[in-house]
Design a protein around this motif. Structure first.
Motif, PDB file in Angstrom:
ATOM      1  N   GLU A 129     -36.803  25.209  61.092  1.00 20.27           N
ATOM      2  CA  GLU A 129     -37.011  23.968  60.362  1.00 20.27           C
ATOM      3  C   GLU A 129     -38.215  24.341  59.052  1.00 20.27           C
ATOM      4  O   GLU A 129     -38.047  23.876  58.102  1.00 20.27           O
ATOM      5  N   TYR A 132     -36.661  25.672  56.667  1.00 21.71           N
ATOM      6  CA  TYR A 132     -36.032  24.818  55.674  1.00 21.71           C
ATOM      7  C   TYR A 132     -36.823  24.069  54.899  1.00 21.71           C
ATOM      8  O   TYR A 132     -36.701  23.753  53.564  1.00 21.71           O
ATOM      9  N   LYS A 249     -30.627  25.774  52.396  1.00 19.60           N
ATOM     10  CA  LYS A 249     -30.951  24.534  53.032  1.00 19.60           C
ATOM     11  C   LYS A 249     -29.879  23.865  53.971  1.00 19.60           C
ATOM     12  O   LYS A 249     -30.075  23.843  54.993  1.00 19.60           O
ATOM     13  N   ASN A 250     -28.493  23.970  53.394  1.00 22.91           N
ATOM     14  CA  ASN A 250     -27.480  23.549  54.107  1.00 22.91           C
ATOM     15  C   ASN A 250     -27.017  24.332  55.055  1.00 22.91           C
ATOM     16  O   ASN A 250     -26.751  24.115  56.302  1.00 22.91           O
ATOM     17  N   ILE A 253     -29.871  24.074  58.039  1.00 18.95           N
ATOM     18  CA  ILE A 253     -29.223  22.851  58.998  1.00 18.95           C
ATOM     19  C   ILE A 253     -27.744  23.046  59.808  1.00 18.95           C
ATOM     20  O   ILE A 253     -27.878  22.726  61.254  1.00 18.95           O
ATOM     21  N   THR A 257     -27.858  23.181  63.938  1.00 18.90           N
ATOM     22  CA  THR A 257     -26.842  22.385  64.545  1.00 18.90           C
ATOM     23  C   THR A 257     -26.308  23.131  65.606  1.00 18.90           C
ATOM     24  O   THR A 257     -26.097  22.722  66.747  1.00 18.90           O
ATOM     25  N   LYS A 278     -29.219  15.938  59.754  1.00 18.43           N
ATOM     26  CA  LYS A 278     -30.222  16.712  59.035  1.00 18.43           C
ATOM     27  C   LYS A 278     -31.698  16.302  59.850  1.00 18.43           C
ATOM     28  O   LYS A 278     -32.682  17.049  59.884  1.00 18.43           O
ATOM     29  N   MET A 281     -31.964  17.481  63.385  1.00 15.29           N
ATOM     30  CA  MET A 281     -32.669  18.698  63.474  1.00 15.29           C
ATOM     31  C   MET A 281     -34.228  19.100  62.975  1.00 15.29           C
ATOM     32  O   MET A 281     -34.777  19.759  63.668  1.00 15.29           O
ATOM     33  N   CYS A 282     -34.662  18.384  61.832  1.00 14.32           N
ATOM     34  CA  CYS A 282     -35.880  18.317  61.511  1.00 14.32           C
ATOM     35  C   CYS A 282     -37.039  18.045  62.462  1.00 14.32           C
ATOM     36  O   CYS A 282     -38.027  18.474  62.708  1.00 14.32           O
TER      37      CYS A 282
END
Length: 400
Positions: A129, A132, A249-250, A253, A257, A278, A281-282
């Motif tokens: 994270e 990210y 970034k994707n 995530i 996941t 999203k 997850m964050c």
């Protein structure tokens, strides 16, 4: 016999003070590596059920924490602000050795509970994270630089789509960084270029509409530089960089996941309207195992939205939030409220109702305060769902 190991962690070393009953019987220094931790292990094994306390010092305490978890030692990892307050009565000077002593004395006086040890997956999610968030900051910087460069080459291009974001926009910028590149084509040819540029399916009619708008914008543009100028190459590079970082970034995530498939709380958090994968997850990445908090108010304090009040004589300050703690989680929750409110028309909830009712009865100047209130209520709701292994029920929510 009560034995307490107070450990003051620094960058590459740690000072250890061993308190037995009322007496410090040993003080030593270890390195934050295998030989150092073996020395600590030997000392710990020479006592029965020793208590261990150290301050949370970000990345520097991670190594010690990991060693203690691998060796199955219980420990107390205390917040530095808490330790500063609790050690204030018997600490006058500040050195690493005295801090180790102070931590041991604080443990003896306050009898802190052992720290809840999360599963390793939460630490991995936390690291992902934070990566990210780093990528997100990089995307923002790239987009700001792209905006600046476009002002020289083709500023009108920013109006071709409703958002200056996403794969289609960045592909159009890469292909048409200067109006001269647009004016080479007619509308139908531009539509073909647009269809080829988009990463998603698009109808021909929409492509023609965008092409017509793009052509009109190019005809109006008075570029500051020629089509072979360095600024044009800079625009292309920055659009590529923004797209690349957004892709990273994707990927983060997606990895989070996949990693969190065994965590039950994911499905409970996803059941709340307006919260997507999203956001979940964050949130888990920053909050960790939500069950480790003894109450929703503890989460409020952890992210710094707990209320504080200050009075001194006749002076009384307006109450506000502490802003201490996890600023990342605070930002994520703030944006989550905005998402919940934006989807309220189709998926209302107790949180969106609270926000809208407060907005109707308050001036726009209190928007931030209302949002903070909504964040607190959302935390309480999400905490309830996770603790009780329950899905969000909109009927119960709105009835309450």
């Amino acid at each position: 016999m009560e034995c307490i190991f107070g450990i003051d962690v620094s960058k590459a070393t740690a000072n250890v003070a061993v308190l037995v009953d009322e007496t410090f019987i040993k003080e030593f220094k270890i390195t934050s590596d295998v030989p150092g931790y073996q020395t600590l292990e030997d000392e710990l094994n020479s006592f029965t059920e020793p208590q261990i306390i150290f301050e949370s010092t970000g990345i520097y305490s991670r190594s010690l924490r990991a060693y203690l978890q691998r060796s199955n030692w219980q420990y107390t990892e205390i917040n530095p602000l808490r330790s500063k307050i609790d050690m204030a009565s018997f600490r006058h000077d500040k050195t690493d050795a005295l801090d180790a002593r102070g931590l041991a004395l604080a443990m003896k006086k306050h009898h802190y509970k052992p720290t809840y040890q999360q599963a390793p997956v939460y630490s991995e999610l936390h690291d992902l994270e934070r990566t990210y968030q780093d990528y997100n900051d990089d995307v923002v910087r790239a987009k700001n630089r792209l905006h600046k460069a476009l002002q020289l080459t083709f500023p009108e291009l920013e109006h071709v789509l409703s958002k200056q974001d996403g794969g289609l926009y960045w592909h159009l910028v890469q292909r048409f960084a200067h109006p001269d590149f647009v004016l080479e084509y007619g509308v139908s040819e531009l539509a073909d270029q647009i269809l080829d540029a988009t990463p998603k399916n698009m109808g021909v009619q929409r492509a023609l509409k965008i092409a017509d708008k793009l052509l009109n914008l190019a005809e109006r543009c008075a570029a500051s530089v020629s089509s072979n100028a360095h600024a044009v190459r800079a625009v292309v590079y920055l659009a590529q960089e923004a797209e690349r970082l957004d892709g990273l970034k994707n990927e983060i995530i997606d990895e989070m996941t996949q990693l969190s498939q065994g965590l039950d709380e994911v499905k409970y958090l996803l059941s709340f309207p307006g919260i997507g994968i999203k956001t979940v997850m964050c949130l888990i990445g920053e909050l960790g195992d939500i069950r480790r908090f003894h109450s929703a108010n503890a989460i409020n304090r952890y992210i710094g939205i707990d209320l504080i009040r200050y009075e001194s004589g006749d002076h009384v300050m307006k109450s506000g939030i502490s802003k201490r703690g996890n600023a990342y989680a605070r930002k994520i929750l703030y944006r989550t409220i905005m998402n919940i409110v934006s989807t309220a028309r189709y998926n209302p909830s107790n949180i969106s109702n609270y926000y809208q009712n407060k907005k109707r009865s308050s001036s726009t100047k209190r928007t931030k305060m209302i949002t903070i209130g909504a964040m607190s209520r959302l935390i309480r709701t999400l905490y309830h769902l996770v603790i009780n292994n329950d899905y969000f029920d909109p009927k119960k929510s709105l009835a309450g």
